[in-house]
Design a protein around this motif. Structure first.
Motif, short mmCIF file in Angstrom:
data_model
loop_
_atom_site.label_atom_id
_atom_site.label_comp_id
_atom_site.label_asym_id
_atom_site.label_seq_id
_atom_site.Cartn_x
_atom_site.Cartn_y
_atom_site.Cartn_z
N ALA A 20 -13.37 -28.70 -36.45
CA ALA A 20 -14.22 -29.23 -36.85
C ALA A 20 -15.88 -28.88 -36.92
N LEU A 21 -17.19 -29.21 -38.14
CA LEU A 21 -18.33 -29.12 -37.56
C LEU A 21 -18.70 -30.41 -37.97
N LEU A 22 -19.44 -30.83 -37.46
CA LEU A 22 -19.94 -32.15 -37.23
C LEU A 22 -21.56 -31.75 -37.39
N LEU A 23 -22.16 -32.32 -38.82
CA LEU A 23 -23.46 -33.02 -39.54
C LEU A 23 -23.80 -34.29 -39.62
N GLY A 24 -25.04 -33.73 -38.89
CA GLY A 24 -26.03 -34.83 -38.95
C GLY A 24 -26.62 -35.72 -39.89
N SER A 25 -27.49 -37.31 -39.84
CA SER A 25 -28.29 -37.00 -40.72
C SER A 25 -29.02 -36.79 -41.18
N LEU A 64 -27.50 -35.51 -35.23
CA LEU A 64 -26.27 -36.25 -34.75
C LEU A 64 -26.59 -37.38 -33.95
N SER A 65 -25.86 -38.33 -33.55
CA SER A 65 -26.06 -39.36 -32.50
C SER A 65 -26.06 -38.45 -30.91
#
Length: 479
Positions: A217-222, A227-228
């Motif tokens: 799972a690849l997390l992408l932030g605002s 990312l927070s």
């Protein structure tokens, strides 16, 4: 078969679904209220209908009835035909693609349903720009990502602008929306996903040196803040796209979230396609001791930064016990009432805790002239009532009080007074305030410890010289 209706007025109430398409707040409330979304352009309309979305109506210029004839023959909905000026008056802008469709939304699947058969997913945290969401969906669908998961505040993929930019890819890529941002990543970890947080931080691991995993799972932030800190701390690995040294010297240290998503998806999926069959892949047990130490440090850092709920309970339970203990001690020590009828002194000891009458109340035996103390007033048990053990010479009063059970005598230390009710009420708040302060300080200490541990865990764990040079920026991605 569709029914054709010619409209000449932008104020026609039958065109309410297409009103003021550039008013974002109006469109959000309107589409949420009626459960609809808009598709713009021939390709997008075809893909939306093929995805199974029921058609409410269509609005188009007359020149588009020919190219869309096969679609119009297959739908049972009104087709409003208007000239370009009327279209612009309704929507608020020139409709260059010439055709719009209002369609019904389908129920979103749950996160568990989307994750069931997926191996590679994107997780978007607070990406609020509809253009970026649409572009990310298009990249993900084109590069072979299996699904997407959206944080609660992420922009709507079915908003007109997102659908248009994605060229209908939002209908090809399964997605779901989290209901709990705070614990959302726990579901992914439970499903067996390795969680990678994409960040421009220099301490992150280069994308091409991340060890393989069966599910990712690849997390992408605002767009602005990324990312927070919570999601960064929850991730199994922080990864980055190496930047060119010259670009870094000019202050360019990151990419737009859409470009970063495309590069990251391509890099990770390309490596997956080149991986050997399952039986030939190195198992977790074949990792080097250095790899295992780094993994342990990452887990420890995660637990320190976000300690489980029971750590708060460890502090709150003793705080509650101490508060009750203090209240009972104060009350039992001073709940004497009545008036003093005699004053005397004697030697106190030994003392024992009087469990029956209070947690912190002690009954201390009194002796005088080497014999048990015998007051002139008849008492069942002539012992000194105290909130702590008393030894040695002590001055006391014998107090008399009257109640439903008759006259009662108590021996208490001289000078003891009944407490104010306000003191008894404020005592628990004082104790809980101290416990809350200690808990806050402890959390801060744990987070500082996590920040000290994580950099050593995030260092590249390979001993391959070529890979180590790439992680140091010698073989970076050129802009």
């Amino acid at each position: 078969m569709a029914s054709f209706v010619t409209v000449t007025s932008p104020a026609d109430p039958r065109l309410a679904d297409y009103t003021r398409l550039r008013d974002v707040n109006l469109r959000k409330s309107l589409e949420a209220e009626h459960g609809l979304f808009l598709a713009e352009g021939e390709k997008v309309i075809r893909r939306a209908i093929a995805a199974g979305h029921p058609v409410r109506s269509l609005l188009m210029a007359d020149r588009w009835t020919g190219p869309l004839a096969d679609v119009l023959d297959s739908v049972d909905a009104p087709v409003y035909v208007a000239d370009d000026a009327t279209l612009e008056g309704v929507t608020g802008f020139p409709v260059h693609r010439g055709a719009l469709a209002s369609l019904e939304r389908l129920p979103l699947p749950s996160v568990d349903a989307v994750l069931k058969d997926a191996r590679r997913i994107l997780v978007l945290e607070d990406v609020v720009d509809h253009t970026n969401v649409g572009a990310i969906f298009r990249c993900a669908a084109a590069l072979g990502v299996d699904a997407a998961v959206l944080a609660p505040r992420c922009a709507d993929p079915l908003y007109r602008r997102a659908v248009k930019v994605s060229m209908g890819a939002v209908f090809a890529l399964p997605y779901a929306r989290m209901t709990d941002w705070h614990n959302g990543l726990a579901d992914l970890r439970t499903a067996g996903f390795q969680i990678l947080a994409l960040t421009p931080s220099a301490g992150a691991v280069p994308l091409d040196s991340v060890p393989p995993a069966d599910r990712r799972a690849l997390l992408l932030g605002s767009e602005g803040d990324g990312l927070s800190s919570r999601w960064l701390g929850e991730a199994d690995e922080r990864v980055r796209i190496p930047m060119n040294e010259t670009a870094l010297s000019r202050g360019v240290d990151s990419l737009n979230v859409t470009a970063a998503a495309a590069i990251a998806c391509y890099t990770l999926l390309r490596r997956d396609h080149a991986r050997p069959p399952q039986e030939d892949r190195p198992s977790m047990g074949n990792r080097t001791p250095r790899d295992r130490r780094a993994a342990r440090r990452r887990r420890l850092a995660r637990h320190l930064e976000s300690p489980p709920t029971w750590t708060a309970t460890i502090l709150l339970v003793p705080g509650f016990v101490l508060a009750v203990e203090a209240c009972l001690a104060l009350y039992s020590f001073t709940d004497n009432g009545g008036s003093a009828v005699a004053r005397d002194s004697a030697t106190a000891g030994p003392c024992h805790r009087a469990i029956v009458t209070g947690w912190s109340q002690y009954a201390c035996e009194l002796r005088k002239d080497g014999k048990p103390y015998e007051p002139r007033i008849t008492m069942n048990r002539p012992t000194l009532k105290s909130w702590k053990p008393v030894h040695g010479s002590v001055e006391f009063e014998i107090r008399e009080s009257h109640g439903k059970s008759g006259t009662r005598y108590q021996i208490v230390k001289a000078g003891t007074a009944r407490p104010l009710l306000l003191g008894l009420v404020l005592m628990p708040f004082l104790f809980f305030g101290v416990i809350a302060l200690v808990y806050k300080l402890l959390r801060g200490l744990l987070r500082r410890s996590a920040n000290l541990i994580r950099p050593s865990a995030d260092l590249p764990t390979t001993r391959n010289p070529a890979t180590r040079r790439r992680s140091q920026g010698v073989d970076d991605l050129h802009l």
